[in-house]
Motif scaffolding. Structure first.
Motif, short mmCIF file in Angstrom:
data_model
loop_
_atom_site.label_atom_id
_atom_site.label_comp_id
_atom_site.label_asym_id
_atom_site.label_seq_id
_atom_site.Cartn_x
_atom_site.Cartn_y
_atom_site.Cartn_z
N ALA A 94 0.80 -1.22 0.00
CA ALA A 94 0.00 0.00 0.00
C ALA A 94 0.83 1.27 0.00
O ALA A 94 0.64 2.15 -0.83
N ASP A 95 1.78 1.41 0.94
CA ASP A 95 2.39 2.73 1.17
C ASP A 95 3.64 2.99 0.35
O ASP A 95 4.27 4.03 0.51
N SER A 96 4.03 2.06 -0.51
CA SER A 96 5.15 2.23 -1.45
C SER A 96 6.52 2.24 -0.80
O SER A 96 7.50 2.64 -1.44
N THR A 97 6.63 1.77 0.44
CA THR A 97 7.93 1.77 1.10
C THR A 97 8.93 0.91 0.34
O THR A 97 10.04 1.35 0.02
N ALA A 98 8.56 -0.34 0.04
CA ALA A 98 9.46 -1.22 -0.70
C ALA A 98 9.51 -0.85 -2.18
O ALA A 98 10.57 -0.89 -2.80
N ALA A 99 8.35 -0.50 -2.73
CA ALA A 99 8.30 -0.14 -4.15
C ALA A 99 9.21 1.05 -4.45
O ALA A 99 9.84 1.11 -5.51
N ALA A 100 9.29 1.98 -3.51
CA ALA A 100 10.14 3.15 -3.72
C ALA A 100 11.61 2.77 -3.82
O ALA A 100 12.36 3.39 -4.57
N ARG A 101 12.03 1.76 -3.07
CA ARG A 101 13.44 1.33 -3.17
C ARG A 101 13.71 0.72 -4.55
O ARG A 101 14.78 0.93 -5.12
N GLN A 113 12.27 5.06 -17.16
CA GLN A 113 10.84 4.88 -17.37
C GLN A 113 10.28 3.91 -16.33
O GLN A 113 10.02 2.74 -16.61
N VAL A 114 10.16 4.41 -15.12
CA VAL A 114 9.68 3.59 -14.01
C VAL A 114 8.75 4.43 -13.14
O VAL A 114 9.02 5.60 -12.86
N ARG A 115 7.64 3.81 -12.74
CA ARG A 115 6.65 4.51 -11.92
C ARG A 115 6.17 3.58 -10.81
O ARG A 115 6.20 2.35 -10.95
N VAL A 116 5.74 4.18 -9.73
CA VAL A 116 5.23 3.45 -8.57
C VAL A 116 3.71 3.54 -8.57
O VAL A 116 3.15 4.62 -8.77
N LEU A 117 3.03 2.41 -8.35
CA LEU A 117 1.57 2.40 -8.28
C LEU A 117 1.15 3.01 -6.95
O LEU A 117 1.36 2.42 -5.89
N ASP A 118 0.57 4.19 -7.01
CA ASP A 118 0.18 4.91 -5.80
C ASP A 118 -0.95 4.16 -5.09
O ASP A 118 -2.01 3.92 -5.66
N ASN A 201 4.57 11.08 4.81
CA ASN A 201 4.52 11.34 3.36
C ASN A 201 3.24 10.85 2.71
O ASN A 201 2.96 11.20 1.56
N VAL A 202 2.48 10.02 3.43
CA VAL A 202 1.30 9.39 2.84
C VAL A 202 0.09 9.60 3.73
O VAL A 202 0.20 9.89 4.92
N GLY A 203 -1.09 9.41 3.15
CA GLY A 203 -2.33 9.46 3.91
C GLY A 203 -2.67 8.09 4.48
O GLY A 203 -1.92 7.12 4.31
N VAL A 204 -3.83 7.99 5.12
CA VAL A 204 -4.23 6.73 5.75
C VAL A 204 -4.47 5.65 4.71
O VAL A 204 -4.43 4.45 5.02
N ASP A 205 -4.69 6.03 3.44
CA ASP A 205 -4.91 5.05 2.39
C ASP A 205 -3.62 4.58 1.75
O ASP A 205 -3.64 3.76 0.82
N GLY A 206 -2.48 5.08 2.22
CA GLY A 206 -1.20 4.67 1.66
C GLY A 206 -0.76 5.47 0.46
O GLY A 206 0.36 5.30 -0.03
N ARG A 207 -1.61 6.36 -0.04
CA ARG A 207 -1.24 7.18 -1.19
C ARG A 207 -0.45 8.41 -0.74
O ARG A 207 -0.66 8.93 0.34
N PHE A 208 0.45 8.85 -1.62
CA PHE A 208 1.27 10.02 -1.30
C PHE A 208 0.41 11.27 -1.19
O PHE A 208 -0.59 11.42 -1.88
#
Length: 276
Positions: A94-101, A113-118, A201-208
């Motif tokens: 949800a919160d992109s902690t691992a995805a961000a790495r 060309q890489v993006r994180v699913l918010d 950095n994120v809201g309760v829904d895990g989105r930035f």
């Protein structure tokens, strides 16, 4: 390229059979490994990448999640189907902690060309989109790892930035103050660093949070596009999340990849506690 992608946009790409590499980066510091979550259900076409094995080098004095060798990272991403010019979308729970790495690592090694699913896997399923247990057949990619796409810090550089710039500590406030340390052998923070937990950095829904709110948050800590800014955490994972949030706010920043686990490996490095 904007570092985030939302669920509706990704869904449209998948429905159009656009050439997208989907990477499932679910990972937990404690508890069942991410591969178990992947096998229970993942986005259609997603390939699992292991943060410990594929996105970091062996733990040691360099930290618990040091940079992998370029050849090792290149091989892991090729196995996942990554190629130059092909969009990569990475997600976690949800919160992109691992995805961000993973995002940071691909950018550092030259894939732009890489993006994180918010909102991650949770946002996908909450929108009513399907998951699958089928593992895709992957055509190996031809990604070439070229280090240097993002700035990095070592211990000396982090100490210098804490004195003359803005060094953000992305761990929880309790760990920053030295009140608890569940992982590393020494509690506290780098002298001069400023507490900026990634949870903010994120809201309760895990989105930035929106870029404006992120700029306001970091600006209150002295981190602006006019300052020299860096970030660290326990082992360089959540600090990559901080770098992504700073990127959204329009603030360039360097990552201390070794982070606290590398800092305390040298007993000569000073340690501060309290609010600092």
């Amino acid at each position: 390229m904007h570092p985030l992608i939302d669920v509706p946009t990704l869904d449209r790409l998948i429905r159009r059979r656009a050439p997208v590499v989907l990477l499932d980066a679910r990972w937990r510091l404690a508890g069942p490994p991410g591969i178990e979550s992947y096998r229970e259900g993942h986005l259609p076409g997603a390939v699992f990448v292991d943060l410990d094995e594929d996105v970091a080098g062996p733990p040691g004095p360099g930290g618990r999640h040091p940079l992998p060798a370029a050849g090792d990272f290149e091989a892991a991403m090729r196995r996942a189907g990554v190629s130059p010019g092909r969009l990569v979308v990475v997600y976690d729970d949800a919160d992109s902690t691992a995805a961000a790495r993973v995002w940071w690592s691909l950018r550092y090694f030259g894939h732009d060309q890489v993006r994180v699913l918010d909102g991650g896997h949770r946002a996908w399923t909450e929108a009513g989109h399907p998951v699958t247990t089928d593992e895709p057949e992957v055509k190996p990619g031809d990604f070439l790892a070229a280090p240097g796409g993002f700035p990095v810090l070592d211990a000396e550089g982090a100490a210098e930035l804490a004195r003359g710039g803005v060094l953000l500590d992305a761990r929880s406030a309790e760990r920053y103050r030295g009140e608890q340390e569940p992982v590393d052998p020494v509690a506290g923070h780098i002298p001069g660093a400023r507490s900026a937990p990634t949870s903010g950095n994120v809201g309760v829904d895990g989105r930035f949070l929106p870029p404006g709110l992120l700029r306001e948050r970091f600006g209150q800590l002295g981190a602006t596009d006019a300052a020299d800014v860096g970030a660290y955490c326990g082992s360089g994972v959540t600090a990559a999340h901080e770098i992504l949030a700073l990127n959204l706010a329009g603030i360039p920043a360097a990552l201390y990849v070794g982070s606290w686990s590398n800092w305390v490996a040298d007993p000569a490095n000073p340690v501060a506690t309290g609010t600092g």
